[in-house]
Design a protein around this motif. Sequence first.
Motif, PDB file in Angstrom:
ATOM      1  N   LEU A 115     -24.083 -55.779 -45.960  1.00 37.96           N
ATOM      2  CA  LEU A 115     -22.656 -56.213 -45.130  1.00 37.96           C
ATOM      3  C   LEU A 115     -22.126 -55.569 -44.278  1.00 37.96           C
ATOM      4  O   LEU A 115     -21.202 -55.639 -43.640  1.00 37.96           O
ATOM      5  CB  LEU A 115     -22.187 -57.362 -46.191  1.00 37.96           C
ATOM      6  N   GLN A 116     -21.938 -54.694 -44.748  1.00 34.47           N
ATOM      7  CA  GLN A 116     -20.793 -53.018 -44.584  1.00 34.47           C
ATOM      8  C   GLN A 116     -21.357 -53.200 -43.198  1.00 34.47           C
ATOM      9  O   GLN A 116     -20.862 -53.025 -41.566  1.00 34.47           O
ATOM     10  CB  GLN A 116     -20.868 -51.894 -44.929  1.00 34.47           C
ATOM     11  N   PHE A 155     -23.889 -54.592 -41.563  1.00 33.42           N
ATOM     12  CA  PHE A 155     -22.826 -55.804 -40.229  1.00 33.42           C
ATOM     13  C   PHE A 155     -21.348 -56.159 -39.152  1.00 33.42           C
ATOM     14  O   PHE A 155     -21.641 -56.260 -38.385  1.00 33.42           O
ATOM     15  CB  PHE A 155     -23.727 -57.120 -41.156  1.00 33.42           C
ATOM     16  N   GLU A 156     -21.022 -55.807 -39.968  1.00 34.08           N
ATOM     17  CA  GLU A 156     -19.370 -55.822 -39.683  1.00 34.08           C
ATOM     18  C   GLU A 156     -19.639 -54.421 -38.755  1.00 34.08           C
ATOM     19  O   GLU A 156     -18.397 -54.628 -37.642  1.00 34.08           O
ATOM     20  CB  GLU A 156     -18.636 -55.487 -40.841  1.00 34.08           C
ATOM     21  N   ALA A 157     -19.573 -53.605 -39.067  1.00 33.39           N
ATOM     22  CA  ALA A 157     -20.082 -52.119 -38.058  1.00 33.39           C
ATOM     23  C   ALA A 157     -20.207 -52.743 -36.745  1.00 33.39           C
ATOM     24  O   ALA A 157     -19.814 -52.494 -35.778  1.00 33.39           O
ATOM     25  CB  ALA A 157     -19.959 -51.318 -38.922  1.00 33.39           C
ATOM     26  N   SER A 158     -21.770 -53.172 -37.449  1.00 36.02           N
ATOM     27  CA  SER A 158     -22.384 -53.410 -35.717  1.00 36.02           C
ATOM     28  C   SER A 158     -22.404 -54.898 -35.148  1.00 36.02           C
ATOM     29  O   SER A 158     -21.882 -53.888 -33.845  1.00 36.02           O
ATOM     30  CB  SER A 158     -23.909 -53.645 -36.288  1.00 36.02           C
ATOM     31  N   ALA A 159     -21.510 -56.131 -36.109  1.00 33.69           N
ATOM     32  CA  ALA A 159     -20.591 -56.885 -35.121  1.00 33.69           C
ATOM     33  C   ALA A 159     -19.535 -56.612 -33.885  1.00 33.69           C
ATOM     34  O   ALA A 159     -19.214 -56.518 -33.119  1.00 33.69           O
ATOM     35  CB  ALA A 159     -20.165 -58.130 -36.225  1.00 33.69           C
ATOM     36  N   ARG A 160     -18.993 -55.617 -34.541  1.00 40.04           N
ATOM     37  CA  ARG A 160     -18.048 -54.545 -34.447  1.00 40.04           C
ATOM     38  C   ARG A 160     -17.954 -54.024 -32.736  1.00 40.04           C
ATOM     39  O   ARG A 160     -17.283 -54.177 -31.861  1.00 40.04           O
ATOM     40  CB  ARG A 160     -16.531 -54.114 -35.091  1.00 40.04           C
ATOM     41  N   ALA A 173     -21.724 -47.741 -35.276  1.00 43.26           N
ATOM     42  CA  ALA A 173     -21.925 -48.492 -36.808  1.00 43.26           C
ATOM     43  C   ALA A 173     -22.635 -47.051 -37.494  1.00 43.26           C
ATOM     44  O   ALA A 173     -22.398 -46.938 -38.232  1.00 43.26           O
ATOM     45  CB  ALA A 173     -22.331 -49.862 -36.721  1.00 43.26           C
ATOM     46  N   GLN A 188     -15.831 -67.404 -33.999  1.00 45.20           N
ATOM     47  CA  GLN A 188     -15.803 -65.050 -33.821  1.00 45.20           C
ATOM     48  C   GLN A 188     -14.874 -65.315 -34.022  1.00 45.20           C
ATOM     49  O   GLN A 188     -14.156 -63.940 -34.713  1.00 45.20           O
ATOM     50  CB  GLN A 188     -15.822 -65.229 -32.624  1.00 45.20           C
ATOM     51  N   VAL A 210     -14.124 -64.617 -37.653  1.00 42.55           N
ATOM     52  CA  VAL A 210     -14.614 -63.463 -37.860  1.00 42.55           C
ATOM     53  C   VAL A 210     -13.607 -62.071 -37.715  1.00 42.55           C
ATOM     54  O   VAL A 210     -13.996 -61.564 -38.765  1.00 42.55           O
ATOM     55  CB  VAL A 210     -16.072 -63.585 -37.614  1.00 42.55           C
ATOM     56  N   PHE A 211     -13.166 -62.106 -36.321  1.00 41.90           N
ATOM     57  CA  PHE A 211     -13.061 -61.262 -35.808  1.00 41.90           C
ATOM     58  C   PHE A 211     -11.408 -60.229 -35.945  1.00 41.90           C
ATOM     59  O   PHE A 211     -11.111 -60.071 -35.031  1.00 41.90           O
ATOM     60  CB  PHE A 211     -13.987 -60.785 -34.224  1.00 41.90           C
TER      61      PHE A 211
END
Length: 82
Positions: A12-13, A15-20, A27, A76, A79-80
Amino acid sequence: MALSPLPPLACLQAFEASARYLSFTRAGQELHLSTSAVSRQISQLEEFLGRRLFVREHNQDHGIGRCRFAQRPHHQHAVFGG
């Protein structure tokens, strides 16, 4: 009622960094992991969820592991925060 298992926190961490950043490389830098380690964690999360989350793109010139969402998130802003 039985609770469903949760994916590993590291996935999950990642994913979050990659999505940002929309970059497995960036990430990984933030998480102190290699690009391939981030990609493996994302793959593990995709397998857990049963769906593809990112489309992987590799920049041959710079060796940067970029990515984009497989589908645009419907929520989105939730989430962001935007």
